[in-house]
Design a protein around this motif. Structure first.
Motif, PDB file in Angstrom:
ATOM      1  N   ASN A 138       0.865  -1.166   0.068  1.00 58.12           N
ATOM      2  CA  ASN A 138      -0.095   0.097  -0.004  1.00 58.12           C
ATOM      3  C   ASN A 138       1.060   1.344  -0.075  1.00 58.12           C
ATOM      4  O   ASN A 138       0.500   2.345  -0.565  1.00 58.12           O
ATOM      5  CB  ASN A 138      -0.920  -0.016   1.185  1.00 58.12           C
ATOM      6  CG  ASN A 138      -2.162  -1.076   0.937  1.00 58.12           C
ATOM      7  OD1 ASN A 138      -2.445  -1.290  -0.091  1.00 58.12           O
ATOM      8  ND2 ASN A 138      -2.685  -1.424   2.047  1.00 58.12           N
ATOM      9  N   LYS A 139       1.842   1.261   0.861  1.00 60.31           N
ATOM     10  CA  LYS A 139       2.974   2.398   0.826  1.00 60.31           C
ATOM     11  C   LYS A 139       3.441   2.480  -0.455  1.00 60.31           C
ATOM     12  O   LYS A 139       3.794   3.951  -1.056  1.00 60.31           O
ATOM     13  CB  LYS A 139       3.881   2.244   1.886  1.00 60.31           C
ATOM     14  CG  LYS A 139       3.115   2.327   3.319  1.00 60.31           C
ATOM     15  CD  LYS A 139       2.804   3.958   3.258  1.00 60.31           C
ATOM     16  CE  LYS A 139       2.170   4.088   4.593  1.00 60.31           C
ATOM     17  NZ  LYS A 139       1.471   5.688   4.311  1.00 60.31           N
ATOM     18  N   ASP A 142       0.951   4.226  -2.609  1.00 61.67           N
ATOM     19  CA  ASP A 142       0.792   5.489  -2.192  1.00 61.67           C
ATOM     20  C   ASP A 142       1.915   6.329  -2.886  1.00 61.67           C
ATOM     21  O   ASP A 142       1.609   7.442  -3.099  1.00 61.67           O
ATOM     22  CB  ASP A 142       0.690   5.465  -1.019  1.00 61.67           C
ATOM     23  CG  ASP A 142      -0.464   5.091  -0.159  1.00 61.67           C
ATOM     24  OD1 ASP A 142      -1.351   4.906  -0.778  1.00 61.67           O
ATOM     25  OD2 ASP A 142      -0.607   4.884   0.929  1.00 61.67           O
ATOM     26  N   SER A 143       3.103   5.894  -2.770  1.00 62.63           N
ATOM     27  CA  SER A 143       4.278   6.660  -3.247  1.00 62.63           C
ATOM     28  C   SER A 143       3.840   6.902  -4.710  1.00 62.63           C
ATOM     29  O   SER A 143       4.136   8.007  -5.331  1.00 62.63           O
ATOM     30  CB  SER A 143       5.507   5.951  -3.287  1.00 62.63           C
ATOM     31  OG  SER A 143       6.582   6.475  -3.752  1.00 62.63           O
ATOM     32  N   ALA A 146       1.318   9.723  -5.113  1.00 66.12           N
ATOM     33  CA  ALA A 146       1.633  10.779  -4.945  1.00 66.12           C
ATOM     34  C   ALA A 146       2.690  11.405  -6.247  1.00 66.12           C
ATOM     35  O   ALA A 146       2.542  12.676  -6.477  1.00 66.12           O
ATOM     36  CB  ALA A 146       2.247  11.055  -3.697  1.00 66.12           C
ATOM     37  N   ALA A 156       5.752  13.583  -0.558  1.00 62.65           N
ATOM     38  CA  ALA A 156       4.846  12.370  -0.293  1.00 62.65           C
ATOM     39  C   ALA A 156       5.402  11.252  -0.836  1.00 62.65           C
ATOM     40  O   ALA A 156       5.259  10.074  -0.444  1.00 62.65           O
ATOM     41  CB  ALA A 156       3.395  12.715  -0.500  1.00 62.65           C
ATOM     42  N   THR A 159       8.383  10.077   0.972  1.00 59.98           N
ATOM     43  CA  THR A 159       8.198   9.675   2.612  1.00 59.98           C
ATOM     44  C   THR A 159       7.275   8.171   2.456  1.00 59.98           C
ATOM     45  O   THR A 159       7.671   7.383   3.116  1.00 59.98           O
ATOM     46  CB  THR A 159       6.898  10.538   3.044  1.00 59.98           C
ATOM     47  OG1 THR A 159       7.814  11.926   3.288  1.00 59.98           O
ATOM     48  CG2 THR A 159       6.529  10.337   4.500  1.00 59.98           C
ATOM     49  N   ASN A 160       6.356   7.927   1.620  1.00 62.40           N
ATOM     50  CA  ASN A 160       5.629   6.915   1.471  1.00 62.40           C
ATOM     51  C   ASN A 160       6.828   5.557   0.996  1.00 62.40           C
ATOM     52  O   ASN A 160       6.657   4.483   1.709  1.00 62.40           O
ATOM     53  CB  ASN A 160       4.799   6.707   0.416  1.00 62.40           C
ATOM     54  CG  ASN A 160       3.209   7.578   1.094  1.00 62.40           C
ATOM     55  OD1 ASN A 160       2.795   6.997   2.162  1.00 62.40           O
ATOM     56  ND2 ASN A 160       2.920   8.434   0.225  1.00 62.40           N
ATOM     57  N   VAL A 163       8.715   5.031   4.206  1.00 67.04           N
ATOM     58  CA  VAL A 163       7.922   4.143   5.063  1.00 67.04           C
ATOM     59  C   VAL A 163       7.756   2.402   4.901  1.00 67.04           C
ATOM     60  O   VAL A 163       8.125   1.803   5.786  1.00 67.04           O
ATOM     61  CB  VAL A 163       6.553   4.676   5.393  1.00 67.04           C
ATOM     62  CG1 VAL A 163       5.557   3.745   6.273  1.00 67.04           C
ATOM     63  CG2 VAL A 163       6.469   5.977   6.005  1.00 67.04           C
ATOM     64  N   ALA A 164       7.611   2.483   3.381  1.00 66.98           N
ATOM     65  CA  ALA A 164       7.507   0.787   3.007  1.00 66.98           C
ATOM     66  C   ALA A 164       9.178   0.208   3.143  1.00 66.98           C
ATOM     67  O   ALA A 164       9.060  -1.051   3.732  1.00 66.98           O
ATOM     68  CB  ALA A 164       7.557   0.995   1.214  1.00 66.98           C
ATOM     69  N   THR A 167       9.174  -0.349   7.062  1.00 67.58           N
ATOM     70  CA  THR A 167       8.087  -1.512   7.480  1.00 67.58           C
ATOM     71  C   THR A 167       8.833  -2.846   7.235  1.00 67.58           C
ATOM     72  O   THR A 167       8.850  -3.918   7.861  1.00 67.58           O
ATOM     73  CB  THR A 167       6.911  -1.262   6.960  1.00 67.58           C
ATOM     74  OG1 THR A 167       6.411   0.027   7.145  1.00 67.58           O
ATOM     75  CG2 THR A 167       5.874  -2.228   7.177  1.00 67.58           C
ATOM     76  N   ARG A 239      13.117   7.104  -5.030  1.00 68.37           N
ATOM     77  CA  ARG A 239      12.096   6.002  -5.072  1.00 68.37           C
ATOM     78  C   ARG A 239      12.600   4.969  -5.512  1.00 68.37           C
ATOM     79  O   ARG A 239      12.556   3.738  -4.997  1.00 68.37           O
ATOM     80  CB  ARG A 239      10.781   6.666  -5.927  1.00 68.37           C
ATOM     81  CG  ARG A 239       9.664   5.650  -5.776  1.00 68.37           C
ATOM     82  CD  ARG A 239       8.347   6.311  -6.299  1.00 68.37           C
ATOM     83  NE  ARG A 239       7.269   5.449  -6.096  1.00 68.37           N
ATOM     84  CZ  ARG A 239       7.163   4.265  -6.775  1.00 68.37           C
ATOM     85  NH1 ARG A 239       7.904   3.939  -7.854  1.00 68.37           N
ATOM     86  NH2 ARG A 239       6.088   3.269  -6.715  1.00 68.37           N
TER      87      ARG A 239
END
Length: 259
Positions: A138-139, A142-143, A146, A156, A159-160, A163-164, A167, A239
């Protein structure tokens, strides 16, 4: 390589054109046995484009980029065309292709023969199913959302992606701790503690720990300051770093688990 996301974005872009335009454009580059119709146009385009080679799609995309004015003139309202073109352009940028001066250029020459990292990573996450794999996927999505939004939110997107990565590292550390309970403890909410634990446990080397720490810093707000490099390219680069590190952590854990 052309990702699945870009393939579907291309199908959405062509769906707004007259059927005859799509048939002619695809047939021009030897896409055979087209049976497109208004009744099932979007699904037909999805199926047709999904199965084409990267080389064929790049030729189609190059013509689209070179003839956007002609393709735009018959679309009303123009905002619909512009929105779909923006989405397609941003999807291509995620794949490493830049639209510039009506040309489609590679941001990095090395991408020509590289498999789409995101597609492979998501598939591997679903197959290996670490505890938080759906949240990680999901992250990642989401990346990308964004990055593709209008206007794009590159902070964003990074950031996403961060977070991925974080996690997945926590999931990897938990698996290492279960497999080797005598390797010590770590604080799952601390990135430094997690990767230090992975290093001390022999899961990764000290140099790999430094690499992970460097990528994490690059993805942190305010850490990347582009000088002479467009913001979208810096965001794509960051990314890409994150996804590649996710791939490394996942494949390394699977390999270590087998040994």
């Amino acid at each position: 390589m052309i990702s699945q996301r870009t393939r579907y974005s291309l199908a959405q872009f062509l769906a707004q054109q007259d059927v005859s335009v799509s048939i002619t454009l695809l047939a021009k580059y030897n896409v055979q046995h087209l049976s497109l119709s208004y009744a099932n146009l979007q699904m037909s385009l999805n199926n047709t484009i999904r199965d084409q080679s990267d080389r064929t799609l790049l030729l189609v995309l190059q013509e689209i980029v070179a003839t956007t004015g002609n393709l735009r003139k018959n679309i009303s309202p123009k905002l619909i065309f512009d929105e779909r073109l923006h989405d397609l352009t941003q999807c291509l940028l995620l794949d490493g292709y830049i639209v510039q001066d009506k040309r489609l250029l590679q941001a990095d020459p090395s991408i020509a023969d590289a498999a789409p990292m995101e597609d492979d990573l998501v598939t591997a996450l679903r197959q290996s199913a670490p505890p938080q794999h759906e949240a990680i996927i999901n992250k990642i999505n989401d990346s990308a959302e964004a990055f593709r939004s209008s206007p794009p939110d590159y902070n964003a997107a990074l950031t996403n992606a961060r977070v991925a990565l974080e996690t997945l590292a926590v999931d990897v550390a938990a698996d290492v701790a279960r497999q080797h309970p005598g390797n010590g403890t770590y604080e799952p909410t601390s990135w430094g503690s997690v990767i230090a634990f992975l290093s001390k446990s022999g899961e990764i080397t000290i140099e790999e720990e430094k690499g992970l720490a460097g990528v994490f810093r690059f993805l942190s707000p305010g850490a990347h300051r582009p000088i002479g490099i467009p913001q979208e390219q810096m965001a794509r680069l960051g990314r890409s770093f994150a996804l590649n590190m996710c791939w490394f952590l996942l494949q390394n854990r699977l390999s270590q688990r087998e040994n």
